[in-house]
Design a protein around this motif. Structure first.
Motif: not given
Ligand code: FEO
Length: 171
Positions: A3-4, A109-114, A117-120
């Motif tokens: 988790f970032n 979230a997208l910047k951190e390639r997570d 989280t983006a989906n949530m």
């Protein structure tokens, strides 16, 4: 994927903002209750419950990712407005700000390639569009009724029917 930290930090800020929103709407509910508008008060109380469930939905998500969900101090909210219209104008403006914050979370979230989280957050993006629409719909109705007491009474009756839907129970 671990988790970032940047994602965790911005989500914790969002948790705090959702709790703040909850308090704002509870305060608006109190304002309406004092003025005898039981339906408007109910609508705002349901809004308060929804904001609490938004906060908890993100809170639970942070925990599910092995992160630290934080309970931070919540800043004071307003307690007085000029009239019914002013309360809903503030509601709409506030929801537009929250939309910006959610979009910001999504971008981090997208910047951190997570992508999880983006989906949530996609749920919140859709929810914000609905929240803005709901506030605007009431503003439109208020403009139509003006200071016609009978029409305001009918609108108050209509808003008395709103019921709480728990966001922590919806995917
Ligand atoms: Fe949880 Fe009204 O934004």
């Amino acid at each position: 994927m671990r988790f970032n930290k940047n994602v965790q930090d911005i989500l914790n800020k969002q948790v705090n903002a959702e709790f703040w929103s909850a308090n704002l709407y509870l305060s608006m509910s109190s304002y309406f209750a004092q003025k005898g508008y039981a339906g408007f008060a109910n609508w705002m109380r349901v809004q308060y419950q929804e904001e609490m469930s938004h906060a908890l939905k993100i809170f639970d998500y942070i925990i599910s990712r092995g992160g630290e969900a934080k309970v931070e101090p919540i800043a004071a909210v307003e307690s007085n407005w000029k009239n019914i219209q002013a309360v809903f104008d503030s509601t709409y403006e506030h929801e537009c700000k929250v939309t910006d914050m959610i979009h910001n979370c999504y971008e981090v979230a997208l910047k951190e390639r997570d992508h999880a989280t983006a989906n949530m957050l996609q749920w919140f993006i859709d929810e914000q569009a609905e929240e803005e629409e709901a506030a605007l719909a009431i503003i439109d109705q208020l403009k139509l009724v003006g200071d016609n007491g009978a029409a305001i009474y009918m609108l108050d009756k209509e808003l008395a029917t709103r019921v709480f839907v728990d966001a922590t129970k919806t995917a």
